[in-house]
Design an enzyme around this catalytic site. Structure first.
Site, PDB file in Angstrom:
ATOM      1  N   ASP A   1       0.691  -0.992   0.136  1.00 27.22           N
ATOM      2  CA  ASP A   1      -0.131   0.040  -0.068  1.00 27.22           C
ATOM      3  C   ASP A   1       0.843   1.186  -0.035  1.00 27.22           C
ATOM      4  O   ASP A   1       1.958   1.557   0.981  1.00 27.22           O
ATOM      5  CB  ASP A   1      -1.075  -0.024   1.362  1.00 27.22           C
ATOM      6  CG  ASP A   1      -1.896   1.332   1.404  1.00 27.22           C
ATOM      7  OD1 ASP A   1      -2.613   1.303   0.592  1.00 27.22           O
ATOM      8  OD2 ASP A   1      -1.269   2.341   2.102  1.00 27.22           O
TER       9      ASP A   1
ATOM     10  N   LYS B   1      -3.017   5.635  -4.166  1.00 26.62           N
ATOM     11  CA  LYS B   1      -3.987   6.620  -3.741  1.00 26.62           C
ATOM     12  C   LYS B   1      -3.944   8.030  -4.426  1.00 26.62           C
ATOM     13  O   LYS B   1      -2.600   8.635  -4.538  1.00 26.62           O
ATOM     14  CB  LYS B   1      -4.322   7.011  -2.199  1.00 26.62           C
ATOM     15  CG  LYS B   1      -4.133   5.736  -1.565  1.00 26.62           C
ATOM     16  CD  LYS B   1      -4.347   6.163  -0.052  1.00 26.62           C
ATOM     17  CE  LYS B   1      -4.086   4.844   0.882  1.00 26.62           C
ATOM     18  NZ  LYS B   1      -2.558   4.377   0.849  1.00 26.62           N
TER      19      LYS B   1
ATOM     20  N   TYR C   1       2.694  10.096   0.285  1.00 23.84           N
ATOM     21  CA  TYR C   1       3.689   9.244   0.755  1.00 23.84           C
ATOM     22  C   TYR C   1       5.054   9.635   0.262  1.00 23.84           C
ATOM     23  O   TYR C   1       6.137   9.347   1.179  1.00 23.84           O
ATOM     24  CB  TYR C   1       3.588   7.683   0.931  1.00 23.84           C
ATOM     25  CG  TYR C   1       2.445   7.261   1.787  1.00 23.84           C
ATOM     26  CD1 TYR C   1       1.377   8.246   2.337  1.00 23.84           C
ATOM     27  CD2 TYR C   1       1.830   6.214   1.370  1.00 23.84           C
ATOM     28  CE1 TYR C   1       0.174   8.014   2.708  1.00 23.84           C
ATOM     29  CE2 TYR C   1       0.791   5.543   2.249  1.00 23.84           C
ATOM     30  CZ  TYR C   1      -0.040   6.438   2.973  1.00 23.84           C
ATOM     31  OH  TYR C   1      -1.328   5.915   3.477  1.00 23.84           O
TER      32      TYR C   1
ATOM     33  N   HIS D   1      -7.940   9.293  -2.011  1.00 20.12           N
ATOM     34  CA  HIS D   1      -7.341   9.466  -0.771  1.00 20.12           C
ATOM     35  C   HIS D   1      -8.374  10.145   0.185  1.00 20.12           C
ATOM     36  O   HIS D   1      -8.544   9.599   1.297  1.00 20.12           O
ATOM     37  CB  HIS D   1      -6.127   9.991  -0.898  1.00 20.12           C
ATOM     38  CG  HIS D   1      -5.274   9.406   0.435  1.00 20.12           C
ATOM     39  ND1 HIS D   1      -3.763   9.517   0.309  1.00 20.12           N
ATOM     40  CD2 HIS D   1      -5.461   9.058   1.609  1.00 20.12           C
ATOM     41  CE1 HIS D   1      -3.245   9.151   1.360  1.00 20.12           C
ATOM     42  NE2 HIS D   1      -4.213   8.932   2.374  1.00 20.12           N
TER      43      HIS D   1
END
Length: 292
Positions: free
Chosen positions: A44, A74, A49, A107
């Site tokens: 994931d 996402k 990120y 997201h």
């Protein structure tokens, strides 16, 4: 490993690896190598990120077959809208050095604190995900942090129904209304922050119950969530903890313990109301993402 079957028969492993805050390339390679060696194939990530390139490079260096992995990504809130979503997905795929994603999510839903037409923005963004799905760039599409009214808006106006809703779910944060709606509408559930962002690991009730069952509080949480039919993506960069988390797949809880965890009061986690996200919040999130 047990899997959840989505409405289009794509199968999602019940346990994966969360990669939030893992940005160092060497560490990412070590973590992914350990996880895959242990049989964890669900990876994931998210554009926010700032580690898609690290994951792509690590997977290439490790020579792991793409077909063995379930890679999900996402769409960040800065890229809501049709054209932006299409472009963002293509960029993520390129950074990950893959030809497709196994799952792609919105997201966060558009916040009415930022958009006067938040529902329309969500629909426009969802239309992009539908087209990405039809094109074969993503094998399944879903959302994150969507409440019931967000889901109803999509379900009432879509041509491809959401397949997964990734939400904050853990003891003390059970989101019963969202879970009930998803179950009634064949939307699979995935737990982000399955350990309450780490806060649950020192909860007295959980610690006592974990000792009674001969496991760690983390394993107890994960086992309970999996028993609820929800896949989990615990984040860890510690190889020993990654291996330990797998103990959750073999732990059966009593009805008494399960009920106690279900009724636990909120004792930590994010608990963010997506409709209360302001531009200032978004700006700070973007700043934090760029600083990693």
């Amino acid at each position: 490993m047990e899997k959840l079957s989505l409405r289009n028969n794509v199968e999602v492993p019940v346990m994966g690896l969360g990669t939030w805050k893992i940005t160092d390339r060497d560490l990412m390679k070590e973590v992914l190598s350990k996880a895959v060696d242990l049989g964890i194939t669900l990876i994931d990530t998210a554009a926010a990120y700032s580690n898609e390139m690290a994951i792509g490079r690590a997977l290439k260096d490790l020579g792991i077959s793409r077909e063995k992995l379930f890679i999900q990504d996402k769409l960040w809130v800065s890229n809501l809208g049709y054209e932006s979503a299409i472009e963002a997905c293509r960029k993520s795929i390129k950074k990950l050095k893959v030809d497709y994603l196994d799952a792609y999510f919105i997201h966060w839903p558009a916040s009415p604190k930022i958009y006067d037409n938040a529902d329309d923005v969500n629909l426009e963004t969802w239309r992009a995900l539908e087209d990405l799905y039809r094109e074969g760039l993503v094998r399944s599409i879903g959302v994150c942090n969507f409440r019931v009214h967000h889901l109803e808006n999509i379900m009432d106006n879509c041509t491809v129904e959401p397949m997964i809703n990734q939400i904050e779910f853990h003891p003390g944060m059970t989101q019963n209304q969202v879970v009930s709606y998803c179950r009634k509408n064949n939307i699979a559930l995935e737990a982000s922050s399955p350990l309450g962002s780490g806060s649950l690991l020192s909860n007295n009730v959980l610690c006592d119950m974990a000792r009674k069952n001969g496991v760690s509080p983390a394993v107890l949480c994960l086992a309970w969530e999996i028993s609820r039919g929800i896949s989990v993506i615990p984040k860890s960069s510690n190889p020993e903890r990654i291996a330990q988390n797998l103990e959750a797949l073999n732990l059966s809880l009593t009805e008494e313990d399960s009920s106690a965890l279900m009724s636990l009061e909120f004792s930590g986690g994010l608990a963010i109301d997506p409709d209360q996200i302001t531009q200032a919040t978004l700006d700070q999130w973007n700043l934090d993402s760029m600083s990693r």
